[in-house]
Motif scaffolding. Structure first.
Motif, PDB file in Angstrom:
ATOM      1  N   ASN B 139      -3.682 -17.533  28.310  1.00 17.06           N
ATOM      2  CA  ASN B 139      -4.153 -17.375  29.679  1.00 17.06           C
ATOM      3  C   ASN B 139      -4.128 -15.902  30.094  1.00 17.06           C
ATOM      4  N   LEU B 175      -3.602 -27.601  31.922  1.00 15.80           N
ATOM      5  CA  LEU B 175      -4.142 -26.282  32.255  1.00 15.80           C
ATOM      6  C   LEU B 175      -3.928 -25.907  33.722  1.00 15.80           C
ATOM      7  N   TYR B 178      -2.999 -22.404  34.392  1.00 17.31           N
ATOM      8  CA  TYR B 178      -3.718 -21.406  33.609  1.00 17.31           C
ATOM      9  C   TYR B 178      -5.163 -21.266  34.079  1.00 17.31           C
ATOM     10  N   ASN B 180      -7.190 -18.828  34.171  1.00 20.16           N
ATOM     11  CA  ASN B 180      -8.112 -18.075  33.326  1.00 20.16           C
ATOM     12  C   ASN B 180      -8.662 -18.950  32.209  1.00 20.16           C
ATOM     13  N   LEU B 181      -7.820 -19.832  31.692  1.00 19.66           N
ATOM     14  CA  LEU B 181      -8.289 -20.756  30.642  1.00 19.66           C
ATOM     15  C   LEU B 181      -9.236 -21.794  31.243  1.00 19.66           C
ATOM     16  N   GLN B 182      -8.959 -22.222  32.474  1.00 19.47           N
ATOM     17  CA  GLN B 182      -9.885 -23.149  33.145  1.00 19.47           C
ATOM     18  C   GLN B 182     -11.252 -22.482  33.291  1.00 19.47           C
TER      19      GLN B 182
END
Lengths: 229, 219
Positions: B139, B175, B178, B180-182
């Protein structure tokens, strides 16, 4: 129009790893082969605090050992370190000289990667002694047989040209022979590959050094105890 | 010149071959699927497969047969003339290789977890100890980026998306912390060819895991 020539400062490469061959060894073999000067930051397994401290300060998104420092730059992950070294040593031929070779090398890397993971599983298995024959029969020999057939008539695993994947393959074949000195008896083409690689002058010279000979093959506390290098 | 016919052989599940399927779809390559439904069916074909390391998945292209997921992906990148997917420069290639190592490690780890029923009762602890630390780092690495390496889609986005997809199926909240990962997931999903493929019956009707995996998804 003027041309700016960027001259890279000759920084000192630093390889950080535990005091053993392990995952660091294919990287060391590569550095030695390419004649790149490097120092080693050696961590002792008995001093986890030292690595923990350095790890938290390591300027890389996924800090781990092995790592390679090149001036300010840090790279972790064995494969990424190997790529970095190949670019630095200006030897992209080691990836493969054609697209076909690159695909072949990637295929072999997958197979060798699986073989190496099975070696690691074996070495950490408390019941290794009872299961050794089964490991060879079910896990190693089928893959060695395919690799041996693939290696027929070749100097290195892809043919005449040395490839990055030769380094990982050599180290894995070395470990298998340390587990069982007869491991390659049925695979003459792999013996040829192994010998060709160990005869490369820089590789031969490095493996004759005290530094190499005095270093543990693997983690000394693992259930399977490797003999000395 | 006639385009060589492409056949992907695998188990009729998403499993470990899904990044290759998504890559085929993204590249707009026409392909057929040979879905094996029994070990016996595969054993019969395996014996005659014209390739040095017979395994699933395999890719048949014309009279050539390839195995090893990464090699198949490389082949497709060359075949489609999209070497930009390796990385826009050497620095990106090194980064992508590092991310691939991280994604491979976490994937190998949760696959082993899924296939070991004796561990399933300890999922929360497993996620806390093994999964979240890695996701936190991924992330952080993904901050401000469209795809995992940056503006440019990379081969490693395919493997990362699939790993996060499976983890999301195992725990729909995985997630939550997180963003940024989403963001990365949403951007990947929004790629037109990926979006279209995810809406297709071919994707929706495909089981994620093999029948031998005694894992029960929570939702």
């Amino acid at each position: 129009m003027g041309v700016i020539i960027f001259k890279q400062m000759e920084g000192t490469l630093i390889l950080g790893y535990w005091n053993l061959q392990g995952l660091g060894e294919p990287i060391r073999l590569l550095l030695e082969y390419l004649g790149l000067k490097y120092e080693e930051k050696v961590y002792e397994l008995s001093n986890q605090a030292e690595w923990a401290a350095d790890k938290s300060a390591l300027n890389f998104p996924f800090p781990n050992v092995p790592y390679l420092k090149d001036g300010e730059k840090v790279v972790c992950e064995s494969e990424a370190i190997a790529f970095y070294i190949v670019f630095k040593g200006n030897r992209i031929d080691l990836f493969g000289r054609t697209e076909e070779e690159r695909v072949q090398a990637t295929t072999v890397r997958g197979v060798v990667g699986d073989l190496y993971m099975d070696v690691v599983k074996f070495v950490w298995n408390p019941n290794w002694e009872a299961e050794q024959a089964k490991f060879f029969e079910e896990k190693y020999n089928p893959r060695l047989k395919n690799l041996n057939a693939y290696a027929a008539g070749k100097k290195h695993i892809l043919g005449d040209n040395l490839n990055l994947v030769d380094f990982a393959l050599f180290q894995t074949l070395y470990l298998l022979q340390k587990i069982d000195s007869k491991a390659l008896d049925a695979y003459p083409n792999l013996q040829t590959l192994y010998n060709n690689f160990s005869e490369i002058p820089q590789i031969k010279a490095y493996r004759a050094t005290d530094k190499f000979k005095n270093r543990s093959v693997y983690v000394p506390t693992a259930p399977f105890k490797f003999p000395s290098a | 010149m006639a385009e060589a016919s492409i056949t992907l052989g695998y188990w009729g599940i998403q499993g470990l071959a899904e990044p290759i399927v998504k890559l085929l779809e993204y590249l707009g390559l026409k392909y057929q699927v040979k879905a094996y439904t029994s070990p016996e069916e595969w054993a019969a074909d395996k014996a005659t497969l014209n390739t040095p390391f017979p395994n699933l998945p395999y890719l048949k292209v014309g009279d050539k047969t390839l195995t090893e997921s990464e090699a198949i992906a490389y082949f497709l990148v060359f075949h489609a003339n999209r070497t930009d997917l390796f990385g826009a420069n050497n620095d990106e290639r090194v980064q992508a290789t590092a991310v691939r190592g991280v994604v491979s490690d976490v994937t190998r780890d949760f696959v082993a977890f899924i296939m070991d029923a004796s561990k399933h009762a300890e999922q929360d602890k497993y996620f806390e100890e093994k999964i979240h630390p890695r996701l936190a780092r991924l992330n952080a690495f993904a901050a401000g980026k469209k795809h995992i390496i940056g503006d440019n889609l990379n081969l490693v986005d395919f493997a990362l998306f699939h790993a996060l997809y499976i983890l999301g199926k195992m725990d729909s909240k995985v997630l939550d912390n997180y963003p940024n990962l989403q963001n990365i997931i949403n951007n990947f999903n929004a790629i037109p060819q990926i979006n279209a493929y995810h809406a297709s019956d071919a994707f929706k009707n495909k089981p994620l895991l093999p029948p031998t995996a005694a894992y029960k998804f929570r939702d």
